[in-house]
Design a protein around this motif. Structure first.
Motif, PDB file in Angstrom:
ATOM      1  N   ASN A 145       0.822  -1.207   0.000  1.00 38.14           N
ATOM      2  CA  ASN A 145       0.000   0.000   0.000  1.00 38.14           C
ATOM      3  C   ASN A 145       0.857   1.260   0.000  1.00 38.14           C
ATOM      4  O   ASN A 145       1.904   1.317   0.643  1.00 38.14           O
ATOM      5  CB  ASN A 145      -0.917   0.020   1.224  1.00 38.14           C
ATOM      6  CG  ASN A 145      -2.000  -1.042   1.144  1.00 38.14           C
ATOM      7  OD1 ASN A 145      -2.301  -1.547   0.062  1.00 38.14           O
ATOM      8  ND2 ASN A 145      -2.582  -1.390   2.275  1.00 38.14           N
ATOM      9  N   VAL A 146       0.380   2.268  -0.727  1.00 40.55           N
ATOM     10  CA  VAL A 146       1.096   3.537  -0.817  1.00 40.55           C
ATOM     11  C   VAL A 146       0.866   4.344   0.457  1.00 40.55           C
ATOM     12  O   VAL A 146      -0.248   4.413   0.975  1.00 40.55           O
ATOM     13  CB  VAL A 146       0.615   4.344  -2.044  1.00 40.55           C
ATOM     14  CG1 VAL A 146       1.304   5.701  -2.102  1.00 40.55           C
ATOM     15  CG2 VAL A 146       0.881   3.553  -3.321  1.00 40.55           C
ATOM     16  N   VAL A 147       1.934   4.954   0.959  1.00 39.43           N
ATOM     17  CA  VAL A 147       1.825   5.785   2.158  1.00 39.43           C
ATOM     18  C   VAL A 147       1.206   7.126   1.779  1.00 39.43           C
ATOM     19  O   VAL A 147       1.740   7.841   0.930  1.00 39.43           O
ATOM     20  CB  VAL A 147       3.209   6.012   2.793  1.00 39.43           C
ATOM     21  CG1 VAL A 147       3.102   6.949   3.987  1.00 39.43           C
ATOM     22  CG2 VAL A 147       3.831   4.686   3.206  1.00 39.43           C
ATOM     23  N   ILE A 185       1.211  10.855  11.152  1.00 40.01           N
ATOM     24  CA  ILE A 185       2.329   9.972  10.833  1.00 40.01           C
ATOM     25  C   ILE A 185       1.755   8.612  10.464  1.00 40.01           C
ATOM     26  O   ILE A 185       0.671   8.240  10.921  1.00 40.01           O
ATOM     27  CB  ILE A 185       3.327   9.835  12.004  1.00 40.01           C
ATOM     28  CG1 ILE A 185       2.609   9.463  13.304  1.00 40.01           C
ATOM     29  CG2 ILE A 185       4.143  11.098  12.173  1.00 40.01           C
ATOM     30  CD1 ILE A 185       3.545   9.239  14.488  1.00 40.01           C
ATOM     31  N   VAL A 186       2.495   7.881   9.621  1.00 38.69           N
ATOM     32  CA  VAL A 186       2.017   6.585   9.137  1.00 38.69           C
ATOM     33  C   VAL A 186       3.074   5.525   9.423  1.00 38.69           C
ATOM     34  O   VAL A 186       4.245   5.679   9.056  1.00 38.69           O
ATOM     35  CB  VAL A 186       1.713   6.622   7.627  1.00 38.69           C
ATOM     36  CG1 VAL A 186       1.218   5.256   7.159  1.00 38.69           C
ATOM     37  CG2 VAL A 186       0.678   7.696   7.320  1.00 38.69           C
ATOM     38  N   HIS A 187       2.645   4.457  10.063  1.00 41.51           N
ATOM     39  CA  HIS A 187       3.537   3.352  10.406  1.00 41.51           C
ATOM     40  C   HIS A 187       3.616   2.374   9.243  1.00 41.51           C
ATOM     41  O   HIS A 187       2.607   1.995   8.653  1.00 41.51           O
ATOM     42  CB  HIS A 187       3.006   2.633  11.646  1.00 41.51           C
ATOM     43  CG  HIS A 187       3.889   1.531  12.143  1.00 41.51           C
ATOM     44  ND1 HIS A 187       3.702   0.214  11.801  1.00 41.51           N
ATOM     45  CD2 HIS A 187       4.982   1.561  12.952  1.00 41.51           C
ATOM     46  CE1 HIS A 187       4.627  -0.528  12.388  1.00 41.51           C
ATOM     47  NE2 HIS A 187       5.417   0.260  13.088  1.00 41.51           N
ATOM     48  N   LYS A 188       4.849   1.978   8.922  1.00 44.23           N
ATOM     49  CA  LYS A 188       5.052   0.983   7.876  1.00 44.23           C
ATOM     50  C   LYS A 188       5.247  -0.387   8.515  1.00 44.23           C
ATOM     51  O   LYS A 188       5.930  -0.515   9.536  1.00 44.23           O
ATOM     52  CB  LYS A 188       6.273   1.353   7.028  1.00 44.23           C
ATOM     53  CG  LYS A 188       6.130   2.677   6.286  1.00 44.23           C
ATOM     54  CD  LYS A 188       7.278   2.885   5.317  1.00 44.23           C
ATOM     55  CE  LYS A 188       7.213   1.907   4.168  1.00 44.23           C
ATOM     56  NZ  LYS A 188       8.262   2.152   3.155  1.00 44.23           N
ATOM     57  N   PRO A 189       4.676  -1.436   7.942  1.00 40.21           N
ATOM     58  CA  PRO A 189       4.790  -2.778   8.532  1.00 40.21           C
ATOM     59  C   PRO A 189       6.239  -3.235   8.613  1.00 40.21           C
ATOM     60  O   PRO A 189       7.070  -2.902   7.769  1.00 40.21           O
ATOM     61  CB  PRO A 189       4.002  -3.656   7.553  1.00 40.21           C
ATOM     62  CG  PRO A 189       3.151  -2.721   6.774  1.00 40.21           C
ATOM     63  CD  PRO A 189       3.893  -1.432   6.700  1.00 40.21           C
ATOM     64  N   HIS A 190       6.540  -3.997   9.655  1.00 37.15           N
ATOM     65  CA  HIS A 190       7.861  -4.608   9.783  1.00 37.15           C
ATOM     66  C   HIS A 190       7.725  -5.881  10.602  1.00 37.15           C
ATOM     67  O   HIS A 190       6.697  -6.132  11.238  1.00 37.15           O
ATOM     68  CB  HIS A 190       8.855  -3.642  10.434  1.00 37.15           C
ATOM     69  CG  HIS A 190       8.474  -3.199  11.816  1.00 37.15           C
ATOM     70  ND1 HIS A 190       8.623  -3.993  12.934  1.00 37.15           N
ATOM     71  CD2 HIS A 190       7.934  -2.035  12.259  1.00 37.15           C
ATOM     72  CE1 HIS A 190       8.204  -3.343  14.001  1.00 37.15           C
ATOM     73  NE2 HIS A 190       7.773  -2.158  13.623  1.00 37.15           N
ATOM     74  N   ALA A 191       8.766  -6.690  10.604  1.00 30.08           N
ATOM     75  CA  ALA A 191       8.736  -7.958  11.330  1.00 30.08           C
ATOM     76  C   ALA A 191       8.640  -7.712  12.830  1.00 30.08           C
ATOM     77  O   ALA A 191       9.153  -6.711  13.341  1.00 30.08           O
ATOM     78  CB  ALA A 191       9.987  -8.770  11.009  1.00 30.08           C
TER      79      ALA A 191
END
Length: 551
Positions: free
Chosen positions: A369-371, A468-474
């Motif tokens: 998905n685009v931020v 602010i937008v959080h990006k997925p991570h492990a």
């Protein structure tokens, strides 16, 4: 600075001073160098190593160097006898020599080293010549081979402008020595490696035994290196610093983040010694980060099993030089022009005393998905469910008080009430209370900080046009421990209760908590009966922050 150290260090603190440059690699016990003070006579005041080039003989320049004894001496390693320097009135001595010599030879080329050399030429009785191997100089015109071929090198001095890239026929050998040292676990230098068996004294209750590792961290003295890259910033009124922490595996996120935040940043890295060297290399070689001198990098070196999250936050917070700070996390990307818009709000709102500006947090639901960059794009993403309020599906309590429905149509800042477990990302004054460092790893680290702001009667204001937008991570290692270990969760619960008791006493407030100590005896007894931990279960008592499917 080397010239004024003898004046600014009080004699009641120490009568001896060892001064070394930062571009050296120590390969031996530095205490052996310190012991050379015992060989000084009553007149000797300065221990120094001969210069290992012919610079002071005028071999390499068209101008006359400042006067020196023979080849002169290199000030990369200095031993100062402060008592003797006081007796000879060192500040007046070097100042008079410098003023007189500059009239004949012009300004210094090698700063304090030129002045020290001329002082020693005129006052040779002050000199104590230290063996060459305590300052093996790898300058462009080095003659140090005669030293290191006969003696074991104890200090390498990278005094060439090229530093580690100096051209020297034995350069690879010295670089390998330095590399081995830099990859060494520095914590071993702080520990006693041989121990005597001693029986534990006194008695402890079950909870103390089970959670001793957590409590030990409160007294840990972390190896910390501030501003390990050059930092340039001119303080501006109403300016704000992005404050965050990260581990080595998140290092690459800085490159993307700085594209969205042009203002000053204060970042604390939690790294091992080898990771620290790799971090320096990454930052130095990044075309993006090379051009951002307003990013302050600090390092806290790994020690123990837990990630000291609030210690890292406090290091970054303490070293923020702007009047205001944005207390964020490294995995969030700011909305377009967030930095400039925050400065505008800060200009219009005044000092922010006992106020916290909330920057609403969202997350994209998948990597593809685009931020969103502005509110219009974000609202579209919310409608399409490509974007959601941060942690809304698994821990809504953390951000629900922000009132996202109201935010969708808001055009002015609006006040919200604090609620238990609230953990928004906020802009506050830089004198804000620090994070409580008892919270490490996963659980209650931000919640406790926001709770203390509430205890101080802070007003919470949500900003309507930034985010602010959080990006997925492990998932992190500490989240895994939280999910799998009942004892881990119970220890966090106990620390939570300790913290709330502290707040109630400190601020004369009444925050509720539940006593969980009864659970510790059950855990300890089960450990004695079985050699493994029981499966994790989610209960009201053991759920310290939010459920187990958190990423």
């Amino acid at each position: 600075m080397k010239l004024v150290f003898p004046r600014i260090i009080p004699l009641e603190v120490t009568t001896k001073l060892l001064v070394i440059d930062t571009d050296i690699t120590v390969l031996s016990d530095i205490y052996e160098l310190w012991n050379l003070f015992n060989e000084f006579n009553k007149k000797q005041a300065i221990g120094i190593i001969e210069n290992q080039s012919n610079y002071y003989l005028g071999k390499y320049t068209s101008y006359d160097p400042w006067p020196a004894l023979g080849k002169g001496f290199n000030s990369g390693v200095l031993l100062y006898n402060l008592l003797t320097l006081k007796r000879v009135n060192w500040p007046k001595l070097w100042s008079d020599v410098a003023k007189r010599t500059i009239l004949e030879y012009g300004s210094t080329r090698l700063a304090d080293q030129d002045i020290i050399n001329t002082v020693l030429k005129e006052n040779p009785e002050l000199l104590f010549e230290v063996p060459c191997y305590w300052n093996t100089q790898l300058s462009d015109h080095t003659l140090s081979e005669s030293c290191y071929k006969e003696h074991k090198v104890k200090i390498i001095h990278w005094n060439s402008p090229k530093k580690y890239n100096v051209v020297n026929k034995d350069g690879d050998y010295f670089r390998s020595l330095a590399a081995g040292f830099m990859e060494y676990n520095g914590n071993l230098l702080r520990k006693q490696l041989l121990f005597c068996d001693t029986a534990p004294s006194g008695t402890s209750n079950n909870s103390d035994l089970l959670c001793s590792e957590f409590h030990t961290l409160l007294s840990t003295s972390w190896r910390t290196l501030l501003y390990f890259k050059e930092y340039k910033y001119s303080v501006e009124e109403n300016d704000v610093t992005f404050v965050a922490h990260l581990s080595y595996d998140r290092l690459q996120t800085i490159e993307e983040l700085v594209k969205f935040w042009p203002g000053p940043m204060s970042l604390t890295l939690y790294v091992s010694d080898p990771e620290f060297e790799k971090s320096i290399s990454f930052i130095s070689n990044s075309e993006i980060l090379q051009n951002r001198p307003n990013v302050a990098y600090h390092a806290v070196f790994k020690d123990g099993e837990f990630y000291p999250i609030n210690t890292l936050r406090n290091v970054a917070l303490r070293n923020s030089q702007t009047p205001y700070v944005f207390l964020a996390d490294i995995d969030f990307l700011p909305s377009k022009n967030l930095y400039e818009m925050l400065k505008n709000y800060l200009y219009s709102m005044g000092s922010l005393k006992n106020k916290a500006l909330i920057v609403p947090a969202f997350e994209i639901r998948s990597y593809g998905n685009v931020v969103p960059r502005n509110k219009k794009q974000l609202l579209k993403g919310l409608k399409n469910k490509n974007v959601v309020p941060f942690l809304s599906s698994i821990w809504s309590l953390g951000h629900a008080p922000t009132d996202y429905e109201k935010w969708k149509t808001a055009i002015q800042p609006y006040q919200v009430k604090w609620e238990p477990d609230y953990e928004p990302y906020v802009v506050v004054r830089n004198d804000v209370v620090e994070y409580d460092e008892r919270f490490v790893g996963f659980g209650w680290n931000k919640v406790s900080h926001i709770m203390e702001l509430e205890a101080q009667n802070y007003e919470f204001l949500v900003l309507p046009d930034v985010f602010i937008v959080h990006k997925p991570h492990a998932p992190s290692y500490d989240i895994g421990r939280f999910r799998s270990s009942p004892s881990y969760r119970l220890c966090l619960q106990m620390m939570k209760e300790e913290f709330i008791q502290k707040l109630n006493k400190k601020y004369n407030r009444i925050f509720e908590y539940s006593n969980s100590s009864i659970n510790f005896s059950n855990i300890v007894n089960r450990r004695r009966k079985r050699n493994f931990l029981p499966p994790a279960r989610t209960t009201v008592e053991t759920n310290t922050d939010y459920p187990f499917n958190v990423e």
